[in-house]
Design an enzyme around this catalytic site. Structure first.
Site, short mmCIF file in Angstrom:
data_model
loop_
_atom_site.label_atom_id
_atom_site.label_comp_id
_atom_site.label_asym_id
_atom_site.label_seq_id
_atom_site.Cartn_x
_atom_site.Cartn_y
_atom_site.Cartn_z
N LYS A 13 1.08 5.85 9.15
CA LYS A 13 0.28 5.35 10.32
C LYS A 13 1.36 5.42 11.48
O LYS A 13 0.96 5.84 12.37
CB LYS A 13 -0.09 4.04 9.94
CG LYS A 13 -1.00 4.06 8.93
CD LYS A 13 -1.73 2.45 8.79
CE LYS A 13 -0.79 1.56 8.48
NZ LYS A 13 -0.05 1.57 7.16
N ARG A 157 14.42 -1.41 6.44
CA ARG A 157 13.72 -2.80 6.73
C ARG A 157 13.81 -3.57 5.48
O ARG A 157 13.68 -3.19 4.61
CB ARG A 157 12.19 -2.37 7.09
CG ARG A 157 12.00 -2.10 8.47
CD ARG A 157 10.67 -1.51 8.48
NE ARG A 157 9.44 -2.27 8.00
CZ ARG A 157 8.10 -2.16 8.13
NH1 ARG A 157 7.86 -1.10 9.01
NH2 ARG A 157 7.24 -2.70 7.54
N ARG A 168 3.56 -6.09 -1.09
CA ARG A 168 2.95 -5.49 0.23
C ARG A 168 1.77 -4.68 -0.39
O ARG A 168 0.67 -4.55 0.14
CB ARG A 168 3.61 -4.70 0.96
CG ARG A 168 4.81 -5.47 1.70
CD ARG A 168 6.07 -4.83 2.47
NE ARG A 168 5.45 -3.71 3.36
CZ ARG A 168 6.10 -2.65 4.03
NH1 ARG A 168 7.15 -2.48 3.17
NH2 ARG A 168 5.75 -2.03 4.96
P1 AMP Z 1 3.83 -2.91 9.06
O1 AMP Z 1 5.07 -2.65 9.91
O2 AMP Z 1 2.46 -2.50 9.76
O3 AMP Z 1 4.01 -2.35 7.65
O4 AMP Z 1 3.87 -4.47 9.12
C1 AMP Z 1 5.04 -5.56 8.59
C2 AMP Z 1 4.59 -6.63 8.19
O5 AMP Z 1 3.91 -7.19 9.47
C3 AMP Z 1 3.39 -6.76 7.29
O6 AMP Z 1 3.81 -6.77 6.05
C4 AMP Z 1 2.96 -8.23 7.56
O7 AMP Z 1 3.64 -9.34 7.11
C5 AMP Z 1 2.94 -8.28 9.10
N1 AMP Z 1 1.87 -7.58 9.78
C6 AMP Z 1 1.55 -6.36 10.70
N2 AMP Z 1 0.42 -6.33 10.88
C7 AMP Z 1 -0.42 -7.58 10.38
C8 AMP Z 1 -1.76 -7.84 10.44
N3 AMP Z 1 -2.66 -7.23 11.40
N4 AMP Z 1 -2.14 -8.95 9.91
C9 AMP Z 1 -1.21 -9.83 9.15
N5 AMP Z 1 0.10 -9.55 9.22
C10 AMP Z 1 0.55 -8.48 9.75
#
Ligand code: AMP
Length: 211
Positions: A13, A157, A168
């Site tokens: 994404k 990360r 996750r």
């Molecule tokens: P990502 O970079 O999209 O993989 O997001 C990293 C982390 O941020 C996720 O594992 C969640 O802990 C948090 N996070 C990101 N977007 C959301 C969301 N819409 N709702 C809740 N937690 C989020």
């Protein structure tokens, strides 16, 4: 045009979203990036979010919904990456857009099998400087641990380590995957195979946005 890009962690994404925002002059709202920047700056929001992120869980809805709401005003077209992540957030998004006289024009579900996702997440490296993503095997930097674009240091990360990845993915299955049923049947809903090559996925996304 307002676009939601959703799918499991590691499906691409972020990479595809950045490219689409340039092609279509959209404003990118990537909640993961926004939250990481709050954590880095040590804000109270970041401090609240960090423990949930480190554990591979979702940050509470009120925190992320508030973060998106404050950025909806006066934006042109949006591309949302990583939001919504559950049905309550999807309902909140519909309400927030409607209150600005707007709606979602495209919802794209990028999907891939779990083994593909784990391989992509384990090999992912990110630049501390510009945030660009690399992959040790599929998109490796010219010099090990150094960003090709800005010379910044590449890092893994915290939540891309094996133990957190499985959490996750479990959270995704339980909370985010049901969004496919929430959006399916709406005009502008597309499902795209995210395990294809970067170029193929990009071409499919362009077809969806132009469709
Ligand atoms: P990502 O970079 O999209 O993989 O997001 C990293 C982390 O941020 C996720 O594992 C969640 O802990 C948090 N996070 C990101 N977007 C959301 C969301 N819409 N709702 C809740 N937690 C989020």
């Amino acid at each position: 045009m307002n676009v939601v890009l959703f799918g499991p962690p590691g499906v691409g994404k972020g990479t595809q979203g950045v490219r689409l925002t340039k092609d279509y002059q959209l404003t990118l709202l990537a909640t993961g990036d926004l939250l990481r920047s709050e954590v880095k700056s040590g804000t109270s929001l970041g401090m609240k979010a960090k423990a949930f992120m480190d554990a591979g869980g979702l940050v509470p809805d009120d925190v992320v919904v508030g973060m998106i709401e404050s950025r909806l005003v006066d934006q042109g077209g949006l591309l949302l990456d990583g939001f919504p992540r559950n049905t309550a957030q999807a309902e909140a998004l519909d309400r927030m857009l409607a209150s600005h006289g707007q709606q979602l024009d495209r919802v794209v579900f990028l999907c891939a099998e779990q083994d593909v996702l784990v391989e992509r997440l384990c090999g992912r490296r990110v630049c501390r400087g510009c945030g660009r993503g690399f992959h040790l095997q599929y998109d490796s930097p010219k010099v090990s641990d150094v960003c090709d674009h800005c010379g910044g240091e590449l890092y893994q990360r915290d939540d891309d380590h094996a133990e957190v990845i499985s959490q996750r993915l479990a959270v995704y299955e339980e909370q985010t995957a049901p969004l496919a049923s929430y959006y399916e049947g709406r005009t502008g809903f597309y499902r795209i195979d995210g395990s294809a090559s970067l170029e193929q996925v990009h071409a499919e996304l362009v077809r969806a946005l132009e469709g």
